[in-house]
Each structure stands twice: as C-alpha cells, then as structure tokens.
Scaffold this motif. Structure first.
Motif, PDB file in Angstrom:
ATOM      1  N   ALA A   1      41.484  42.075  46.154  1.00 16.68           N
ATOM      2  CA  ALA A   1      40.128  41.890  45.482  1.00 16.68           C
ATOM      3  C   ALA A   1      39.498  40.630  45.940  1.00 16.68           C
ATOM      4  N   SER A   2      40.357  40.007  46.905  1.00 12.69           N
ATOM      5  CA  SER A   2      39.937  38.430  47.159  1.00 12.69           C
ATOM      6  C   SER A   2      38.561  38.347  48.091  1.00 12.69           C
TER       7      SER A   2
ATOM      8  N   GLN B   1      45.038  34.762  47.299  1.00 13.95           N
ATOM      9  CA  GLN B   1      44.030  33.733  47.331  1.00 13.95           C
ATOM     10  C   GLN B   1      43.338  33.387  45.994  1.00 13.95           C
ATOM     11  N   THR B   2      43.788  32.872  44.939  1.00 15.48           N
ATOM     12  CA  THR B   2      43.239  33.103  43.552  1.00 15.48           C
ATOM     13  C   THR B   2      41.971  32.167  43.638  1.00 15.48           C
ATOM     14  N   GLY B   3      41.736  31.191  44.473  1.00 16.58           N
ATOM     15  CA  GLY B   3      40.523  30.714  44.595  1.00 16.58           C
ATOM     16  C   GLY B   3      39.309  31.480  44.673  1.00 16.58           C
TER      17      GLY B   3
ATOM     18  N   LEU C   1      34.888  35.535  42.467  1.00 10.66           N
ATOM     19  CA  LEU C   1      34.338  36.816  42.086  1.00 10.66           C
ATOM     20  C   LEU C   1      34.329  37.180  40.454  1.00 10.66           C
ATOM     21  N   GLN C   2      35.332  36.558  39.986  1.00 11.21           N
ATOM     22  CA  GLN C   2      35.495  36.842  38.539  1.00 11.21           C
ATOM     23  C   GLN C   2      34.073  36.177  37.933  1.00 11.21           C
ATOM     24  N   THR C   3      33.783  34.844  38.418  1.00 12.87           N
ATOM     25  CA  THR C   3      32.616  34.218  37.792  1.00 12.87           C
ATOM     26  C   THR C   3      31.266  35.034  38.269  1.00 12.87           C
ATOM     27  N   ARG C   4      31.228  35.621  39.446  1.00  9.46           N
ATOM     28  CA  ARG C   4      30.099  36.602  39.741  1.00  9.46           C
ATOM     29  C   ARG C   4      30.025  37.556  39.010  1.00  9.46           C
ATOM     30  N   ILE C   5      30.951  38.420  38.727  1.00  9.50           N
ATOM     31  CA  ILE C   5      31.227  39.588  37.962  1.00  9.50           C
ATOM     32  C   ILE C   5      30.653  39.494  36.480  1.00  9.50           C
ATOM     33  N   GLU C   6      31.293  38.258  35.964  1.00 11.88           N
ATOM     34  CA  GLU C   6      30.860  37.786  34.685  1.00 11.88           C
ATOM     35  C   GLU C   6      29.402  37.689  34.379  1.00 11.88           C
TER      36      GLU C   6
ATOM     37  N   THR D   1      33.250  42.482  33.034  1.00 17.32           N
ATOM     38  CA  THR D   1      34.381  41.976  32.687  1.00 17.32           C
ATOM     39  C   THR D   1      35.447  41.929  33.698  1.00 17.32           C
ATOM     40  N   ALA D   2      35.716  40.874  33.880  1.00 17.59           N
ATOM     41  CA  ALA D   2      36.969  40.749  35.214  1.00 17.59           C
ATOM     42  C   ALA D   2      37.927  39.527  34.700  1.00 17.59           C
ATOM     43  N   HIS D   3      39.336  39.585  35.414  1.00 18.37           N
ATOM     44  CA  HIS D   3      40.254  38.686  35.209  1.00 18.37           C
ATOM     45  C   HIS D   3      40.856  38.756  36.467  1.00 18.37           C
ATOM     46  N   ALA D   4      40.982  37.325  36.776  1.00 16.23           N
ATOM     47  CA  ALA D   4      41.822  37.088  38.225  1.00 16.23           C
ATOM     48  C   ALA D   4      43.250  37.008  38.087  1.00 16.23           C
TER      49      ALA D   4
END
Ligand SMILES: NC(=O)c1ccc[n+]([C@@H]2O[C@H](COP(=O)([O-])OP(=O)(O)OC[C@H]3O[C@@H](n4cnc5c(N)ncnc54)[C@H](OP(=O)(O)O)[C@@H]3O)[C@@H](O)[C@H]2O)c1
Length: 256
Positions: free
Chosen positions: A21-22, A46-48, A53-58, A63-66
C-alpha cells in the motif's frame, strides 16, 4: 445466509488489509476502500510512505492504520496482521497487491532474480492469504482479492519470472477458492492489463510503449481508478456468490 439485496461496494464497518500500500496501485486501492467506508490497514516495508498515506486518508475523513510487513517473511506477515487487528479489529478483506517485476531476457535471469519475484508475487500471496484465511475461518469468513495480471494469462518477452508468478497466482486463487468455500472465505483475482502509474509512465510515452498502446482494443492505457469497479465488487458482499474467479480489466488487451 441472507437473501437481502447485496449492496455494491459498501464496506462500512469492514476492516481491509492491503499489502503493497506504500505506492502505486496499492495506495490507490487503500484510498478507494477507505472512501467506501472500510477501515484500511496499510501494509508494506516503506513505513514512512504508509504514514503519509494514513494521514491523507484520515484528512479525507477515512480510517487507516499503517503496519510494517514484508510479505516474503511469515513472521512479518503474522506480526503485521496482529498489529492491524489490534488497531482496527478483525480483518474481513485482504487485498494481496504487493508485487515486483525484474525485466530481463530469460537467458540472463539469475536465481536471485527468480527467487525475489516468486517470493514476493506468489509466496507472499500464499503467506498473507493463509494468515488471513486462518483468522477469517474462525469468524464469519471473509474475502481475499489477489492482484494478478493479464501476464498470468498471456506471456510477453523479458518477464518470464513475472509471468510465471502471476499464472501461479491465478491457479492459487482457484485452489484456495475451492478449499476455503466451506469456511466462508471467498478468493478471487483481478487481472489488470496495462495501467499507467508513475513508475511506468516514461515507458508508455516511448515509441515502444506507444506501439503497445495501439495494440489495446480500447486504444488507451488503464487508469488506476479503472480497477475500482472490480475491486469494490470483489471486496464487498456484492460478490457473495463468486469464488475462484478472475476478473480481467484490460481494455480488451487479451482479445487483441
Ligand atoms: N501497474 C500495472 O500496470 C500493473 C498491471 C498488472 C498487475 N499489476 C500488479 O499490481 C500490483 C501493484 O503494482 P504497482 O504497479 O502498483 O507496483 P509498484 O508501484 O512498484 O508498488 C509495489 C508495491 O509492492 C510493495 N512490495 C514489494 N515487495 C514487497 C514485500 N516484500 N513486502 C511488502 N510489500 C512489498 C511495495 O512496497 P514497499 O517497497 O514499501 O514494501 C509497493 O507498495 C503488483 O502485484 C503488480 O504485479 C500492476
């Protein structure tokens, strides 16, 4: 079992885990699924990029969680599912999207190339698929969507390992669909044709790329959101009587 009409693409309250999903298609899938009401676990190495992406979805109200996950490593896959379920609840849908290609003439493919492609594209889907199915089987079942390719159905040059991995994934989809139906887990695949992403845009604007596009009956490349219809169908209850199928989304490429 319910006879209620299935609502296409409604994922309200469902937890979906997307591998790879990165960036690219996986990031687009995660965004589409979140917009359809799903809580989305974003899995990759690539967790960064996942955190962005989590921030963009939120920020868009989703609701998202990396979660960190290397799909070639069973321990990492298990830990990623544990982290996703701790944050978002039991995974109802898995999108097995992580994949790589190492284009090379067949005579130059190394054992390491072969292992990297098969480990990511085929073993990775086995590991994540088995982890998901074991968890889903203990609950109300679920849906697994494998991202294959038209190159699992028809070969082109310089991509022997990739073509073999995607053909294997299509057969794995059918084998899993057969065995897992009795525990309520559906397993289907999407076989995208040529989809323009930042990674391949340059090639498709080269003479060789333009020639390839002319061979597609619809005379254009796919766009990332051209896959949304198949994704939302297979992820949601609208496909509740479908398992072991391959939905091809290729502008007619395989007919050419
Ligand atoms: N683009 C197309 O035209 C097209 C057509 C047909 C099928 N597909 C399939 O669609 C999928 C996505 O392709 P794409 O074009 O979006 O590729 P991409 O932009 O290169 O993205 C690939 C994703 O896979 C992840 N990944 C790779 N190895 C991984 C590993 N060991 N563990 C976890 N994640 C891993 C990468 O994340 P990290 O590096 O962060 O781990 C990245 O997020 C692939 O399965 C591909 O074969 C693409």
């Amino acid at each position: 079992m319910t006879d209620a009409p299935a609502r296409f693409g409604d994922l309200t309250g469902k937890t979906v885990l997307v591998t790879g999903a990165s960036q690219g298609l996986g990031a687009g899938f995660a965004t589409t699924l979140a917009a359809a009401g799903a809580k989305v676990a974003l899995a990759a190495r690539q967790t960064g990029k996942l955190a962005d992406l989590q921030t963009r979805i939120e920020n868009a109200g989703g609701t998202a969680h990396a979660v960190a996950m290397d799909v070639t490593d069973a321990g990492s896959v298990r830990a990623g599912f544990d982290a996703a379920e701790a944050a978002l609840g039991p995974v109802d849908v898995l999108v097995n999207n992580a994949g790589i290609a190492i284009p090379k003439p067949f005579l130059e493919v190394t054992e390491a190339d072969w292992d990297a492609v098969l480990d990511t594209n085929l073993k990775g889907c086995f590991l994540a698929g088995q982890e998901a199915a074991r968890r889903m089987a203990k609950r109300d079942g679920g849906s697994i969507v494998n991202i294959a390719s038209v190159l699992g159905q028809q070969v082109i040059g310089q991509l022997a390992s990739y073509c073999a991995s995607k053909a294997g994934l299509i057969h794995l989809t059918k084998a899993m669909g057969l065995e897992l139906a009795r525990v309520g887990v559906r397993v289907n695949a999407i076989a995208p044709g040529y989809i323009e992403t930042p990674i391949n845009a340059e090639f498709f604007h080269s003479p060789a790329g333009e020639k390839l596009v002319k061979g597609i009956p619809q005379r254009r490349l796919g766009r990332e959101n051209d896959l949304d219809g198949a994704l939302l169908l297979l992820a949601s209850d609208a496909s509740r009587y479908m398992t072991g199928t391959v939905v091809t989304v290729d502008g007619g490429f395989l007919l050419g």
